[in-house]
Design a protein around this motif. Structure first.
Motif, PDB file in Angstrom:
ATOM      1  N   ALA A  32       0.654  -1.543  -0.197  1.00  0.00           N
ATOM      2  CA  ALA A  32       0.183  -0.034   0.163  1.00  0.00           C
ATOM      3  C   ALA A  32       0.404   1.448   0.325  1.00  0.00           C
ATOM      4  N   GLY A  33       1.890   1.060   0.642  1.00  0.00           N
ATOM      5  CA  GLY A  33       3.350   2.271   1.231  1.00  0.00           C
ATOM      6  C   GLY A  33       3.334   2.793  -0.451  1.00  0.00           C
ATOM      7  N   ILE A  34       3.755   1.167  -1.420  1.00  0.00           N
ATOM      8  CA  ILE A  34       4.566   1.520  -3.043  1.00  0.00           C
ATOM      9  C   ILE A  34       3.336   2.420  -3.848  1.00  0.00           C
ATOM     10  N   GLU A  35       2.142   1.670  -3.726  1.00  0.00           N
ATOM     11  CA  GLU A  35       1.111   2.057  -4.555  1.00  0.00           C
ATOM     12  C   GLU A  35       0.830   3.720  -4.191  1.00  0.00           C
ATOM     13  N   LEU A  36       0.889   4.570  -2.927  1.00  0.00           N
ATOM     14  CA  LEU A  36       0.584   5.398  -2.497  1.00  0.00           C
ATOM     15  C   LEU A  36       2.117   6.202  -2.546  1.00  0.00           C
ATOM     16  N   ALA A  37       2.989   5.949  -2.666  1.00  0.00           N
ATOM     17  CA  ALA A  37       3.890   6.177  -3.473  1.00  0.00           C
ATOM     18  C   ALA A  37       3.998   7.080  -4.606  1.00  0.00           C
ATOM     19  N   VAL A  94       1.518  15.224  -9.236  1.00  0.00           N
ATOM     20  CA  VAL A  94       2.070  15.480 -10.561  1.00  0.00           C
ATOM     21  C   VAL A  94       1.770  15.614 -11.666  1.00  0.00           C
ATOM     22  N   MET A  95       1.932  14.882 -12.475  1.00  0.00           N
ATOM     23  CA  MET A  95       2.242  14.562 -13.852  1.00  0.00           C
ATOM     24  C   MET A  95      -0.027  14.813 -14.054  1.00  0.00           C
ATOM     25  N   ALA A  96      -0.497  14.326 -13.923  1.00  0.00           N
ATOM     26  CA  ALA A  96      -1.882  14.389 -13.510  1.00  0.00           C
ATOM     27  C   ALA A  96      -2.298  16.137 -13.503  1.00  0.00           C
ATOM     28  N   LYS A  97      -1.830  16.432 -12.551  1.00  0.00           N
ATOM     29  CA  LYS A  97      -1.719  18.580 -12.695  1.00  0.00           C
ATOM     30  C   LYS A  97      -1.574  19.131 -13.406  1.00  0.00           C
ATOM     31  N   LYS A  98      -0.672  18.763 -14.310  1.00  0.00           N
ATOM     32  CA  LYS A  98      -0.259  19.322 -15.044  1.00  0.00           C
ATOM     33  C   LYS A  98      -1.184  18.939 -16.739  1.00  0.00           C
ATOM     34  N   ALA A  99      -1.450  18.097 -16.496  1.00  0.00           N
ATOM     35  CA  ALA A  99      -2.389  17.379 -17.846  1.00  0.00           C
ATOM     36  C   ALA A  99      -3.749  18.148 -17.950  1.00  0.00           C
ATOM     37  N   GLY A 100      -4.293  19.142 -16.416  1.00  0.00           N
ATOM     38  CA  GLY A 100      -5.450  19.633 -16.503  1.00  0.00           C
ATOM     39  C   GLY A 100      -6.620  18.547 -16.028  1.00  0.00           C
ATOM     40  N   GLY A 131      -4.549  -1.840  -7.554  1.00  0.00           N
ATOM     41  CA  GLY A 131      -3.966  -1.093  -6.258  1.00  0.00           C
ATOM     42  C   GLY A 131      -3.337   0.615  -7.210  1.00  0.00           C
ATOM     43  N   LEU A 132      -2.750   0.381  -7.735  1.00  0.00           N
ATOM     44  CA  LEU A 132      -2.331   1.680  -8.292  1.00  0.00           C
ATOM     45  C   LEU A 132      -3.308   3.152  -8.739  1.00  0.00           C
ATOM     46  N   LYS A 133      -4.600   1.892  -8.796  1.00  0.00           N
ATOM     47  CA  LYS A 133      -5.896   2.904  -9.669  1.00  0.00           C
ATOM     48  C   LYS A 133      -6.127   3.460  -8.314  1.00  0.00           C
ATOM     49  N   GLN A 134      -6.386   2.734  -6.980  1.00  0.00           N
ATOM     50  CA  GLN A 134      -7.350   2.599  -6.008  1.00  0.00           C
ATOM     51  C   GLN A 134      -6.677   4.408  -5.228  1.00  0.00           C
ATOM     52  N   ALA A 135      -4.934   3.939  -5.019  1.00  0.00           N
ATOM     53  CA  ALA A 135      -4.097   5.126  -4.708  1.00  0.00           C
ATOM     54  C   ALA A 135      -3.892   6.606  -5.468  1.00  0.00           C
ATOM     55  N   ILE A 136      -3.941   6.193  -6.872  1.00  0.00           N
ATOM     56  CA  ILE A 136      -4.495   7.771  -7.742  1.00  0.00           C
ATOM     57  C   ILE A 136      -5.635   8.157  -7.253  1.00  0.00           C
ATOM     58  N   GLU A 137      -6.660   7.181  -7.180  1.00  0.00           N
ATOM     59  CA  GLU A 137      -8.156   8.166  -6.815  1.00  0.00           C
ATOM     60  C   GLU A 137      -8.249   8.708  -5.021  1.00  0.00           C
ATOM     61  N   LYS A 138      -7.448   8.100  -4.659  1.00  0.00           N
ATOM     62  CA  LYS A 138      -7.026   8.922  -3.064  1.00  0.00           C
ATOM     63  C   LYS A 138      -6.569   9.604  -3.443  1.00  0.00           C
ATOM     64  N   VAL A 139      -5.622  10.041  -3.916  1.00  0.00           N
ATOM     65  CA  VAL A 139      -4.631  11.169  -4.179  1.00  0.00           C
ATOM     66  C   VAL A 139      -4.699  11.931  -4.609  1.00  0.00           C
ATOM     67  N   LYS A 185     -11.882  10.813 -10.194  1.00  0.00           N
ATOM     68  CA  LYS A 185     -11.948   9.017 -10.448  1.00  0.00           C
ATOM     69  C   LYS A 185     -11.149   8.235 -11.690  1.00  0.00           C
ATOM     70  N   VAL A 186     -11.488   8.006 -11.264  1.00  0.00           N
ATOM     71  CA  VAL A 186     -10.514   6.732 -12.864  1.00  0.00           C
ATOM     72  C   VAL A 186     -10.925   6.121 -13.420  1.00  0.00           C
TER      73      VAL A 186
END
Length: 264
Positions: free
Chosen positions: A189-194, A201-207, A223-231, A235-236
């Protein structure tokens, strides 16, 4: 009698080589995902042959138009031209789901954030190719450290009640935590969150504002999809077509558009 025309896209990536063939109506008639060889020409040749074998009587040289993309795009035999994978991922997602306007593409060796315009072209993009952390190769190393397959590792963090922070993107840190007897699902979970924080940063730059989709092999990492939605707190969106094929699909769609325009 009209003979059906076929159009190809070959995405030669650092880890996998993908090929998609479309008919003139834009329907996928063949697709292939192979592990890349050291030689990109050989990777492309094998993928093209495997894809063409799925369509009776078709060979790579009989394709009406073929576009190469990916890091080995200049090495695709029979290609009429090559287009960057950033443009091809944008077009692939656009033809799959036109409502999606932002992408995080996690490849074997880099991470990209891509904003899609209304016609499927790239509005803007950001790229992290300075560090292997968070790429496909990184996840393969993590799965190896856990002595698991990649699909097993991608689901491990979903069971975690807590998250153990990962500070250094290194296999040695993970092995140390495992050696200390820390719960493996919480390390995962720590790896996915990191990695998700790096994608932020990439997502924000992509608007990205309300939704985003993932492309590349890592898009299959639950696991990565869930972590990205959290951060990201957005919605992914899951794609109806294999997200690993998006670059090849976009290349094939560009080939279809260019090939048909050339014919008239």
């Amino acid at each position: 009698m009209n003979i059906m025309k076929y159009f190809g896209g070959c995405d030669v990536g650092s880890t996998y080589t993908k090929c998609v063939i479309l008919d003139e109506n834009g329907k996928i008639v063949a697709d292939v995902t192979n592990r890349s060889k050291i030689n990109p020409v050989q990777s492309a040749e094998i993928a093209l042959k495997d894809a063409c074998d799925q369509v009776e009587g078709l060979t790579p040289e009989k394709l009406t138009y073929l576009i190469g993309t990916g890091y080995g795009r200049n090495k695709v035999p029979f290609a009429d031209e090559n287009i960057s994978e950033i443009s091809c991922h944008a077009m692939g997602v656009h033809v799959t789901n036109p409502s999606v306007k932002a992408i995080i593409d996690i490849g074997g060796q880099d991470v990209k954030g891509i904003a899609i315009d209304t016609d499927g072209t790239v509005k803007n993009f950001a790229m992290n190719d300075k560090c292997a952390a968070g790429t496909g190769r990184f996840f393969e190393a993590m799965a190896h450290a856990f002595e698991m397959s990649l699909p097993e590792f991608s689901k491990l963090s979903l069971k975690a009640k807590n998250t153990i922070p990962i500070t250094v993107f290194a296999e040695s840190e993970v092995i140390s935590l495992v050696g200390e007897g820390k719960p493996m699902d919480e390390i995962a979970a720590g790896i996915e969150l990191a990695v998700a924080k790096r994608c932020f940063v990439m997502a924000k730059k992509a608007g990205a504002t309300d939704s985003i989709t993932l492309t590349g092999g890592c898009a299959k990492n639950d696991g990565l999809k869930q972590a990205i939605e959290k951060v990201l707190k957005i919605k992914v969106v899951d794609l109806a077509i294999d997200p690993q094929l998006m670059g090849a699909l976009g290349a094939a769609e560009y080939a279809r558009q260019k090939g048909l325009a050339k014919a008239y």
